[in-house]
Write an enzyme that holds these catalytic residues in place. Structure first.
Site, mmCIF file in Angstrom:
data_model
loop_
_atom_site.group_PDB
_atom_site.id
_atom_site.type_symbol
_atom_site.label_atom_id
_atom_site.label_comp_id
_atom_site.label_asym_id
_atom_site.label_seq_id
_atom_site.Cartn_x
_atom_site.Cartn_y
_atom_site.Cartn_z
ATOM 1 N N HIS A 64 0.835 -1.216 0.000
ATOM 2 C CA HIS A 64 0.000 0.000 0.000
ATOM 3 C C HIS A 64 0.861 1.254 0.000
ATOM 4 O O HIS A 64 0.405 2.317 -0.400
ATOM 5 C CB HIS A 64 -0.902 0.022 1.256
ATOM 6 C CG HIS A 64 -1.715 -1.223 1.419
ATOM 7 N ND1 HIS A 64 -2.699 -1.584 0.521
ATOM 8 C CD2 HIS A 64 -1.680 -2.219 2.343
ATOM 9 C CE1 HIS A 64 -3.241 -2.730 0.911
ATOM 10 N NE2 HIS A 64 -2.648 -3.135 2.020
ATOM 11 N N HIS A 92 5.830 6.787 6.454
ATOM 12 C CA HIS A 92 5.453 6.351 5.104
ATOM 13 C C HIS A 92 4.886 7.562 4.374
ATOM 14 O O HIS A 92 4.714 8.632 4.950
ATOM 15 C CB HIS A 92 4.402 5.227 5.182
ATOM 16 C CG HIS A 92 3.137 5.663 5.814
ATOM 17 N ND1 HIS A 92 2.921 5.602 7.195
ATOM 18 C CD2 HIS A 92 2.041 6.253 5.291
ATOM 19 C CE1 HIS A 92 1.732 6.093 7.466
ATOM 20 N NE2 HIS A 92 1.183 6.510 6.333
ATOM 21 N N HIS A 94 2.016 8.944 1.021
ATOM 22 C CA HIS A 94 0.922 8.714 0.069
ATOM 23 C C HIS A 94 1.227 9.593 -1.137
ATOM 24 O O HIS A 94 1.746 10.706 -0.977
ATOM 25 C CB HIS A 94 -0.418 9.109 0.699
ATOM 26 C CG HIS A 94 -0.696 8.375 1.974
ATOM 27 N ND1 HIS A 94 -1.454 7.226 2.036
ATOM 28 C CD2 HIS A 94 -0.266 8.610 3.254
ATOM 29 C CE1 HIS A 94 -1.516 6.810 3.303
ATOM 30 N NE2 HIS A 94 -0.785 7.627 4.053
ATOM 31 N N GLU A 104 -3.243 13.274 0.932
ATOM 32 C CA GLU A 104 -4.534 12.817 1.486
ATOM 33 C C GLU A 104 -5.313 14.030 1.982
ATOM 34 O O GLU A 104 -6.450 14.254 1.559
ATOM 35 C CB GLU A 104 -4.275 11.830 2.636
ATOM 36 C CG GLU A 104 -3.516 10.575 2.161
ATOM 37 C CD GLU A 104 -3.907 9.344 2.918
ATOM 38 O OE1 GLU A 104 -3.537 9.255 4.113
ATOM 39 O OE2 GLU A 104 -4.585 8.486 2.358
ATOM 40 N N HIS A 117 3.705 10.890 6.402
ATOM 41 C CA HIS A 117 3.118 10.605 7.719
ATOM 42 C C HIS A 117 4.170 9.980 8.622
ATOM 43 O O HIS A 117 4.692 8.898 8.315
ATOM 44 C CB HIS A 117 1.941 9.622 7.586
ATOM 45 C CG HIS A 117 0.724 10.250 6.984
ATOM 46 N ND1 HIS A 117 -0.291 9.509 6.415
ATOM 47 C CD2 HIS A 117 0.356 11.540 6.851
ATOM 48 C CE1 HIS A 117 -1.241 10.305 5.980
ATOM 49 N NE2 HIS A 117 -0.868 11.555 6.228
ATOM 50 N N THR A 199 -5.866 6.575 8.031
ATOM 51 C CA THR A 199 -6.457 6.792 6.704
ATOM 52 C C THR A 199 -6.469 5.509 5.869
ATOM 53 O O THR A 199 -6.851 5.529 4.701
ATOM 54 C CB THR A 199 -5.681 7.858 5.909
ATOM 55 O OG1 THR A 199 -4.368 7.340 5.618
ATOM 56 C CG2 THR A 199 -5.574 9.156 6.682
#
Ligand code: XCZ
Ligand code: ZN
Length: 265
Positions: A64, A92, A94, A104, A117, A199
């Site tokens: 992910h 990590h 996104h 996000e 994050h 999230t």
């Protein structure tokens, strides 16, 4: 057997609530930050971000995102809106399939190219991260927006390991002197904060988000390296192409009356 979830199709965010009921809760993340509705809170003490760099950590592609797990009990966060002391667990990002999307959270509807994050757990109230992750006030996530611009040298210490984690479940040990603090913006006094959720599934409503106003720049080439990670280890049958890990951001969730506080006027 763990339930498969993802960012598109039947297993995408609109259906997460079917297997992960918290995903349909009232204090979900991410949200849009409407800067005209934020409330200045003068009571926040300075944020205290103390990370050491003598920690060996491991970088994994969990299918992910990439995740740098940190096993140092010297990386702590306190102050600001936090009542307790929190310890860094992992960080990590996104990102999107191009530089126009990927973050996000959004600010006045603007989406950035990526979002960092840094996940911390409350060591004053809980005995383990696994316990804290599902409890109110259990998690604090330091968040920085990322946009395409000049190269970021600090990020190269992470990106240099990406060839080892291209495939899902790939993992690489990072031993060099690396302090994740270098990934944060210079200005660490101006931030927004609100109470939300993880999230990604199981979307526990345990998170205090602390989101820096200053945006970090990385080069377009460095952003392209984020997108080089693969989701599935097997080649796609028809095109023979690997499926890349992109657009791993959850859509904006309802604010449901929550107020976003600002540390600055
Ligand atoms: C550790 C963890 C799990 C799930 N989601 C998140 S996130 N994206 O809210 O930081 N962190
Ligand atoms: Zn995240």
């Amino acid at each position: 057997k763990p339930v498969a979830w993802g960012y598109e199709g039947d297993i995408g965010p609109c259906n997460w609530h079917k297997y992960f009921p918290k995903a349909g809760g009232k204090r979900q993340s991410p949200i849009d930050i409407d800067t005209s509705a934020t409330q200045y809170d003068g009571s926040f003490k300075p944020l205290r971000i103390h990370y050491d760099s003598h920690m060996c950590s491991s970088l994994t592609n969990n299918g992910h995102t990439f995740c740098m797990s940190v096993n140092s009990d010297q990386c702590n966060l306190s102050g600001g809106p936090l009542e307790d002391k929190y310890r860094l667990l992992q960080f990590h990002c996104h990102w999107g399939s191009d530089d126009t999307k990927g973050s996000e959270h959004t600010v006045d509807g603007h989406q950035y190219a990526a979002e960092l994050h840094l996940v911390h757990w409350n060591t004053d109230k809980f005995k383990s991260a696994d316990e804290a992750i599902e409890k109110n006030q259990g998690i604090a996530v330091l968040t920085a927006f990322i946009k395409a611009g000049k190269e970021h040298r600090g990020w190269n210490h992470v990106l240099s390991h990406f060839k080892d984690i291209k495939k899902v479940q790939g993992t690489s040990t990072v031993n060099e002197d690396f302090n994740p603090k270098c990934l944060l913006p210079e200005n660490q006094t101006d931030y927004w904060t609100y109470e939300g959720s993880l999230t990604t599934p199981p979307c526990h409503e345990s998170v205090r988000f602390i989101i820096f106003k200053e945006v970090v720049e990385v080069s377009s080439e460095q952003l392209a390296q984020f997108r080089s990670l693969c989701v599935c280890s097997s080649r796609k049958r028809d095109t023979g192409e690997d499926e890349h890990l992109v657009d791993n951001f959850r859509p904006i969730q309802p604010l449901n009356g929550r107020v976003v506080k600002a540390s600055f006027q």
